[in-house]
Design a protein around this motif. Structure first.
Motif, PDB file in Angstrom:
ATOM      1  N   LEU A  99     135.382 -75.023  33.259  1.00 52.55           N
ATOM      2  CA  LEU A  99     134.994 -73.628  33.544  1.00 52.55           C
ATOM      3  C   LEU A  99     133.829 -73.218  32.651  1.00 52.55           C
ATOM      4  N   ALA A 100     133.880 -73.625  31.376  1.00 54.19           N
ATOM      5  CA  ALA A 100     132.762 -73.303  30.481  1.00 54.19           C
ATOM      6  C   ALA A 100     131.467 -73.901  31.024  1.00 54.19           C
ATOM      7  N   GLY A 101     131.536 -75.132  31.503  1.00 56.09           N
ATOM      8  CA  GLY A 101     130.354 -75.787  32.077  1.00 56.09           C
ATOM      9  C   GLY A 101     129.804 -75.001  33.246  1.00 56.09           C
ATOM     10  N   GLU A 102     130.693 -74.539  34.128  1.00 62.75           N
ATOM     11  CA  GLU A 102     130.235 -73.775  35.291  1.00 62.75           C
ATOM     12  C   GLU A 102     129.659 -72.425  34.871  1.00 62.75           C
ATOM     13  N   LEU A 103     130.246 -71.824  33.836  1.00 62.70           N
ATOM     14  CA  LEU A 103     129.694 -70.546  33.358  1.00 62.70           C
ATOM     15  C   LEU A 103     128.305 -70.758  32.770  1.00 62.70           C
ATOM     16  N   TYR A 104     128.059 -71.929  32.208  1.00 65.08           N
ATOM     17  CA  TYR A 104     126.720 -72.237  31.693  1.00 65.08           C
ATOM     18  C   TYR A 104     125.750 -72.621  32.816  1.00 65.08           C
ATOM     19  N   GLY A 105     126.277 -72.755  34.041  1.00 68.23           N
ATOM     20  CA  GLY A 105     125.400 -73.014  35.184  1.00 68.23           C
ATOM     21  C   GLY A 105     125.445 -74.434  35.704  1.00 68.23           C
ATOM     22  N   LEU A 106     126.318 -75.266  35.189  1.00 70.51           N
ATOM     23  CA  LEU A 106     126.418 -76.629  35.695  1.00 70.51           C
ATOM     24  C   LEU A 106     127.043 -76.611  37.092  1.00 70.51           C
ATOM     25  N   PRO A 107     126.593 -77.499  37.982  1.00 73.36           N
ATOM     26  CA  PRO A 107     127.289 -77.611  39.270  1.00 73.36           C
ATOM     27  C   PRO A 107     128.743 -78.038  39.026  1.00 73.36           C
ATOM     28  N   ARG A 108     129.637 -77.658  39.947  1.00 76.12           N
ATOM     29  CA  ARG A 108     131.072 -77.821  39.719  1.00 76.12           C
ATOM     30  C   ARG A 108     131.461 -79.269  39.408  1.00 76.12           C
ATOM     31  N   ARG A 109     130.950 -80.202  40.248  1.00 80.31           N
ATOM     32  CA  ARG A 109     131.343 -81.606  40.067  1.00 80.31           C
ATOM     33  C   ARG A 109     130.844 -82.124  38.715  1.00 80.31           C
ATOM     34  N   GLU A 110     129.621 -81.740  38.376  1.00 79.63           N
ATOM     35  CA  GLU A 110     129.040 -82.193  37.106  1.00 79.63           C
ATOM     36  C   GLU A 110     129.808 -81.587  35.927  1.00 79.63           C
ATOM     37  N   ALA A 111     130.211 -80.336  36.092  1.00 77.95           N
ATOM     38  CA  ALA A 111     130.978 -79.676  35.016  1.00 77.95           C
ATOM     39  C   ALA A 111     132.301 -80.400  34.795  1.00 77.95           C
ATOM     40  N   GLN A 112     132.947 -80.783  35.894  1.00 74.95           N
ATOM     41  CA  GLN A 112     134.229 -81.491  35.763  1.00 74.95           C
ATOM     42  C   GLN A 112     134.024 -82.847  35.089  1.00 74.95           C
ATOM     43  N   ARG A 113     132.985 -83.536  35.513  1.00 75.06           N
ATOM     44  CA  ARG A 113     132.732 -84.868  34.956  1.00 75.06           C
ATOM     45  C   ARG A 113     132.429 -84.783  33.466  1.00 75.06           C
ATOM     46  N   ARG A 114     131.573 -83.832  33.131  1.00 71.60           N
ATOM     47  CA  ARG A 114     131.206 -83.690  31.716  1.00 71.60           C
ATOM     48  C   ARG A 114     132.390 -83.216  30.871  1.00 71.60           C
ATOM     49  N   ALA A 115     133.249 -82.408  31.472  1.00 74.68           N
ATOM     50  CA  ALA A 115     134.437 -81.955  30.730  1.00 74.68           C
ATOM     51  C   ALA A 115     135.273 -83.155  30.308  1.00 74.68           C
ATOM     52  N   HIS A 116     135.463 -84.094  31.229  1.00 74.06           N
ATOM     53  CA  HIS A 116     136.227 -85.302  30.891  1.00 74.06           C
ATOM     54  C   HIS A 116     135.516 -86.094  29.795  1.00 74.06           C
ATOM     55  N   GLU A 117     134.208 -86.242  29.946  1.00 71.99           N
ATOM     56  CA  GLU A 117     133.454 -87.046  28.972  1.00 71.99           C
ATOM     57  C   GLU A 117     133.479 -86.416  27.582  1.00 71.99           C
ATOM     58  N   VAL A 118     133.253 -85.114  27.558  1.00 71.54           N
ATOM     59  CA  VAL A 118     133.179 -84.426  26.266  1.00 71.54           C
ATOM     60  C   VAL A 118     134.540 -84.434  25.578  1.00 71.54           C
ATOM     61  N   LEU A 119     135.597 -84.224  26.364  1.00 64.75           N
ATOM     62  CA  LEU A 119     136.936 -84.233  25.759  1.00 64.75           C
ATOM     63  C   LEU A 119     137.288 -85.626  25.241  1.00 64.75           C
TER      64      LEU A 119
END
Lengths: 322, 310
Positions: free
Chosen positions: B104-124
């Motif tokens: 959700l933070a990624g999407e609030l920063y403007g990332l596309p949804r799929r990319e936000a989900q992918r990056r969330a996994h990577e960052v965590l």
């Protein structure tokens, strides 16, 4: 094409790939996109509550009652018009049989949809009273607001996102079922003439839903920002929607006060605004003795304005860096 | 090289209260500690840097984005997109799992949804929360909460990280792990870090530069090395014999007696370049007898307090 195994020596291990922090160089979406994400996540949070599914089931019961009753009315009127039905050996005329159903105006007319939204509104109001703390109250209570407001969005985007979530809930409970009833009514009568002649009813349904969406979502967000927890929210919503209705009925119908006293009942005002959207004839509105449409509209606009002003003040006061 | 932060005579007042007074700073990219006691103006400075407040007077910029204008203006949205902010408060969304929260933070920063989900996994995964990413954030331990807050700040790969008390509430092991991650993000991935904290040891462990604020003014800035060089060389000394004469000679030689217990035990600050032999020479000439001489250098905390005048 060969079937040789890949050379794993030159491939990074799977865990390496997963653990790698990658740069991101895409083009970011604007803040309106963020409001959609916020609405989607908020709606998901709501739908994780079992209570919400219980309320959905209740809403579905109301819908199915109208759906099958509308069918039953047409069936009775076409199949049993000249017959007398016996209940426990007692002959019952068709007029008597359909008297109750006719009070609900189950004939695909303006009042079919007005009545449906009125009754479905009870479920909606309960759902919204319970949803307020999950959607907005928790953000204040648990200090989640800095999470949202530190992002590249404005305060109004936050409010819009939450209102859209409420809009989604409302669409599932009210708008979508009402549109299904309109489609059903067309199929029960001559569909070509019904859909063409009553297209304004579809527009009216959407208009009524929009009135509900704007007013109730602002009211939910404002009261949730104020009270935060579920129990006080439910009490205040009862104070807004239940007691004024009882009081206005007592005053106008029981004690013959002027019709304007019905304006204290917000739900009735929303109903009147909805009927204006559906282009209902004021003379056909029940109970009789209603204020003017414009008067109800003015009260609804006042509630919206008060909610907006309160929200502006409260969200502005939130400290993001403590 | 573009400066990370440029502030010129920035003042911010709230009515009659001056929160920041005439702040002029030019900070290069890197790891910067922002130190100051409560009420020093740290929070106000962070708000200004995030575009949440407008300077009452003065100008400034973060990277290429000018400060100023309404907090909800497009310019300030661009500014906040450059910054990953980790708040001191919990700021978690109850009911969401770790991966949903970061996504959700990624999407609030403007990332596309799929990319936000992918990056969330990577960052965590990168922040060692791989096993806990499907647990609800309210069930996390204090250390995990801090890391998930860091994850939501870096999910959109910002060039600048503003970290407000990132080790608050952590045990020593958790604190070390958090500081290691912050340093790795800065060194391995080129992030500029502005670390606002009360804990000088955190600044010493992570930062190259430090800015000290007190009373809304910059009381000192420079590299951590420079700051440490301003530490006083101190000694604890126990003396017998001619105490008064020995003390006079020490003072004449440039030493300062910081404390005296009245029984011949003193705390001394000596000028740089002081040789320990000097103590014994002076004692010999004055007839004093040194019973103990223990180095007792000023800590970074003491230096900080001395700098801000507390």
């Amino acid at each position: 094409m060969t079937n040789q195994p890949p050379n794993t020596d030159t491939m990074p291990a799977q865990t390496d790939t997963l653990l790698r922090y990658r740069p991101w160089r895409g083009t970011p979406h604007g803040p309106l996109f963020a409001t959609l994400a916020m609405a989607r996540v908020s709606l998901r949070l709501l739908l994780r509550r079992r209570l919400m599914w219980g309320l959905f089931a209740l809403g579905l019961l109301v819908f199915f009652f109208f759906f099958y009753a509308q069918y039953l009315m047409v069936w009775i009127e076409t199949q049993l018009r000249t017959e007398t039905v016996r209940f426990a050996g007692v002959p019952v005329t068709i007029d008597n049989l359909t008297r109750f159903l006719k009070r609900l105006a189950l004939d695909g007319s303006v009042h079919t949809f007005g009545n449906f939204i009125w009754f479905q509104g009870y479920v909606l109001v309960i759902a919204l009273a319970l949803a307020g703390s999950v959607l907005v109250g928790n953000d204040f209570y648990y200090g989640s607001l800095p999470f949202y407001l530190a992002k590249p969005i404005g305060r109004w985007h936050y409010i819009l996102g939450k209102c859209l979530a409420i809009g989604g809930l409302m669409t599932l409970l009210v708008t979508f079922p009402a549109i299904l009833l309109w489609i059903e009514a067309g199929l029960l009568y001559d569909w070509k003439s019904y859909y063409f002649d009553n297209f304004d009813l579809l527009v009216g349904i959407v208009g009524y839903s929009l009135v509900l969406l704007v007013t109730l979502s602002l009211l939910v967000v404002a009261t949730a920002v104020w009270l935060r927890r579920t129990v006080p929210l439910v009490l205040v919503w009862m104070g807004v929607f239940v007691y004024p209705q009882l009081l206005s009925t007592l005053l106008v119908d029981g004690l013959n006060f002027p019709d304007e006293w019905r304006l204290i009942d917000l739900w009735n005002n929303l109903y009147l605004c909805g009927l204006w959207c559906l282009q209902a004839d004021p003379a056909t509105i029940r109970p009789p003795g209603q204020p003017e449409f414009w008067q109800a509209g003015l009260v609804v606009a006042g509630v919206c304005a008060a909610s907006l002003l309160y929200l502006r003040r409260r969200v502005q006061a939130v400290e993001i860096v403590t | 090289m573009t400066s990370l932060i440029e502030l010129t005579a920035v003042t911010r007042t709230f009515g009659a209260f001056v929160a920041l007074a005439d702040i002029t700073l030019s900070l290069p990219p890197g790891r910067i500690g922002l130190l100051g006691p409560n009420g020093a103006g740290k929070s106000t400075l962070l708000k200004l840097l995030m575009g949440l407040l407008t300077p009452t007077s003065g100008t400034g910029r973060v990277l290429d984005e000018q400060l100023g204008g309404d907090r909800d203006s497009a310019g300030n949205w661009r500014l906040r997109r450059l910054i990953g902010f980790m708040p001191e408060a919990d700021a978690l969304v109850p009911g969401l799992t770790g991966v949903e929260y970061v996504s959700l933070a990624g999407e609030l920063y403007g990332l596309p949804r799929r990319e936000a989900q992918r990056r969330a996994h990577e960052v965590l995964s990168y922040l060692e929360l791989e096993e806990a990413r499907y647990r609800r954030v309210e069930e996390y331990s204090a250390g995990m909460k801090q890391r998930v807050k860091l994850a939501q700040a870096v999910v959109h790969d910002p060039p600048v990280l503003l970290l407000d008390e990132p080790t608050s509430g952590l045990d020593p092991a958790g604190r070390d792990a958090m500081l290691r991650l912050i340093k790795a993000l800065a060194i391995d991935h080129g992030k500029s870090v502005l670390l606002s904290t009360h804990l000088l040891a955190d600044v010493e462990a992570v930062c190259e530069r430090v800015v000290i604020l007190a009373g809304g003014r910059v009381r000192g800035q420079g590299t951590v090395r420079e700051l440490c060089a301003r530490r006083q060389n101190r000694y604890r000394i126990r003396v017998q014999g001619e105490l008064d004469r020995f003390r006079q000679e020490l003072t004449a030689a440039g030493a300062t007696v910081l404390s005296d217990d009245g029984h011949g035990e003193w705390r001394l600050a000596v000028p740089s370049g002081w040789a320990n032999l000097t103590f014994f020479q002076l004692a010999h000439t004055t007839g004093a007898l040194i019973r103990a001489l223990i180095p007792d250098d000023e800590t970074l905390e003491e230096l900080f307090l001395r700098t801000v005048g507390v």
